[in-house]
Design an enzyme around this catalytic site. Structure first.
Site, mmCIF file in Angstrom:
data_model
loop_
_atom_site.group_PDB
_atom_site.id
_atom_site.type_symbol
_atom_site.label_atom_id
_atom_site.label_comp_id
_atom_site.label_asym_id
_atom_site.label_seq_id
_atom_site.Cartn_x
_atom_site.Cartn_y
_atom_site.Cartn_z
ATOM 1 N N SER A 32 -9.292 19.758 -28.766
ATOM 2 C CA SER A 32 -8.709 19.256 -30.013
ATOM 3 C C SER A 32 -9.619 19.609 -31.181
ATOM 4 O O SER A 32 -10.749 20.043 -30.999
ATOM 5 C CB SER A 32 -8.501 17.745 -29.936
ATOM 6 O OG SER A 32 -9.739 17.091 -29.787
ATOM 7 N N ASP A 261 -4.699 21.623 -30.577
ATOM 8 C CA ASP A 261 -3.586 20.959 -31.252
ATOM 9 C C ASP A 261 -2.662 21.938 -31.955
ATOM 10 O O ASP A 261 -1.575 21.570 -32.381
ATOM 11 C CB ASP A 261 -4.110 19.951 -32.279
ATOM 12 C CG ASP A 261 -4.645 18.708 -31.595
ATOM 13 O OD1 ASP A 261 -4.309 18.511 -30.423
ATOM 14 O OD2 ASP A 261 -5.403 17.961 -32.220
ATOM 15 N N HIS A 264 0.960 24.971 -30.245
ATOM 16 C CA HIS A 264 2.412 25.071 -30.397
ATOM 17 C C HIS A 264 2.797 26.108 -31.436
ATOM 18 O O HIS A 264 3.949 26.516 -31.515
ATOM 19 C CB HIS A 264 2.986 23.711 -30.796
ATOM 20 C CG HIS A 264 2.474 23.215 -32.116
ATOM 21 N ND1 HIS A 264 1.278 22.555 -32.239
ATOM 22 C CD2 HIS A 264 2.980 23.301 -33.367
ATOM 23 C CE1 HIS A 264 1.080 22.235 -33.508
ATOM 24 N NE2 HIS A 264 2.096 22.683 -34.211
#
Length: 394
Positions: A32, A261, A264
């Site tokens: 992250s 993160d 996507h």
């Protein structure tokens, strides 16, 4: 039969496929952008129908977090199988960070941290620091339960970090006006250590991180690395002991620079991971954390490096060449066996002929001996004598 086997091998599909373990007893550890332990909704969408535990606990990368603070509950999954995602945030340490005498190399730090976190059980503990100002004989200030803070020493001081018998790795950074380690003068910078460290005549500031301890390497795990070249994560990529890994594809764009993160946002990686987590027909009771399948034959991920293989056409040609070589060896073996089978009848004939000759010779010898006995007995009788018992004719 041999021709049928060869024809089957030629017609068999040639493909390669990466399968990551998608099972309730698998933990996914991501990268992250901050120390917040989280996996956002977009990331959940990325690994659609993932049955295991999603856990983003290596906030800014394991090595980078040693410059901050590990979460108190950092990385304590209870599952046996694990997938450790190494993103760009794990690769920000540079060679200038390792300049304190006796420091570990970045390669060794990466090996112990990432391989240990992937396969082992991790514990983060405070690092012992003790200090004694010179001239104060017999006095030692033990700064126990101290980590991830900066101490300032205005007078020459002996500073001891770590305890004898300790296990694990900690990071130290210094900004000193004087001091040495084992007689070697200090240079301002950082280092990683897995044993006690002593600074003599130290003046200045010193930073000490928590100790990252790995217990055992009993878990099955695959390390999933970013193929991004910005920045290069060379101290992880060139370490041969991180042997169970695969690089994410860079087709259609490289891995985003801001970490797990943002996965996507990359269609190629989203497709890559979705397919890798939904491989049909994989018996996870028999296959460990990950597998690579060639012609339905499972192999370990360490034998598969997507970046190194190049494009699909090149890989298919390599696989075809490998199949042709195997078929050639099979053909040579079949020919060799046929030659040996063809050679059997002459060998048997020679054996039978030799046995026949030997038997005939023995028969002739016995017949000749019997004839001699008869002749001798006849001569004795013709002279009116009784032949000896051993010359009697039955």
């Amino acid at each position: 039969m041999a021709r049928f086997i060869i024809l089957f091998l030629l017609l068999a599909p040639v493909y390669s496929r990466l399968c990551l373990r998608n099972h309730p007893d698998t933990t996914w550890i991501g990268d992250s952008r901050s120390d917040q332990s989280r996996v956002n909704q977009q990331s959940l969408d990325l690994v659609t129908n993932f049955k295991g535990i999603l856990q983003a606990k290596n906030g800014n990368g394991l090595m980078k977090q040693m410059s901050g603070r590990f979460p108190s509950d950092w990385y304590q999954p209870t599952t046996k199988y694990r997938i450790l995602y190494i993103g760009t945030n794990d690769c920000t340490e540079g060679p200038n960070d390792v300049i304190i005498p006796t420091s570990m190399t970045l390669d060794n730090v990466a090996r112990d941290l990432y391989l240990g976190a992937c396969r082992g059980d991790v514990r983060v503990t405070p690092t012992f620091v003790g200090a004694a100002e010179l001239g104060l004989i017999g006095r030692t200030d033990a700064l126990t339960e101290f980590s991830v803070k900066v101490l300032t020493f205005n007078n020459p001081t002996i500073v001891v970090v770590g305890l004898n018998g300790m296990s694990g790795i900690y990071k130290v950074c210094i900004a000193a006006s004087s001091g040495n380690v084992g007689g070697v003068n200090l240079v301002n910078g950082c280092g990683y250590f897995s044993a006690p460290l002593r600074f003599d005549n130290f003046k200045g500031q010193i930073y000490v991180s928590d100790t990252f301890e790995v217990r055992g390497t009993k878990n099955k795990c695959v390390i999933l690395r970013s193929s991004s070249n910005a920045p290069l994560c060379t101290h992880i990529k060139r370490n041969i002991e991180l042997d169970e890994y695969v690089d994410t594809p860079n087709t259609g764009g490289v891995y985003p620079s801001d970490g797990f993160d943002s996965l996507h946002g990359s269609a190629s990686i989203r497709t890559f991971l979705t397919e890798a987590l939904t491989c049909p027909g994989v018996d996870w009771d028999r296959i460990d954390a990950a597998s690579c399948e060639y012609d339905s034959c499972p192999k370990l991920v360490k034998e598969f490096d997507q970046t190194g293989l190049g494009n699909t056409d090149t890989q298919i040609m390599r696989e075809l060449e490998a199949q042709k070589e195997m078929i050639g060896k099979l053909g040579r073996n079949i020919t060799d066996v046929n030659n040996r089978v063809d050679a059997i009848p002459p060998q048997l004939s020679n054996i039978f002929i030799s046995m026949g000759v030997a038997g005939f010779g023995i028969a002739l010898f016995l017949a000749g001996w019997k004839a001699c006995v008869w002749i001798a007995a006849f001569m004795y009788k013709s002279r009116g004598r009784n032949p000896p018992a051993n010359l009697s004719v039955a």
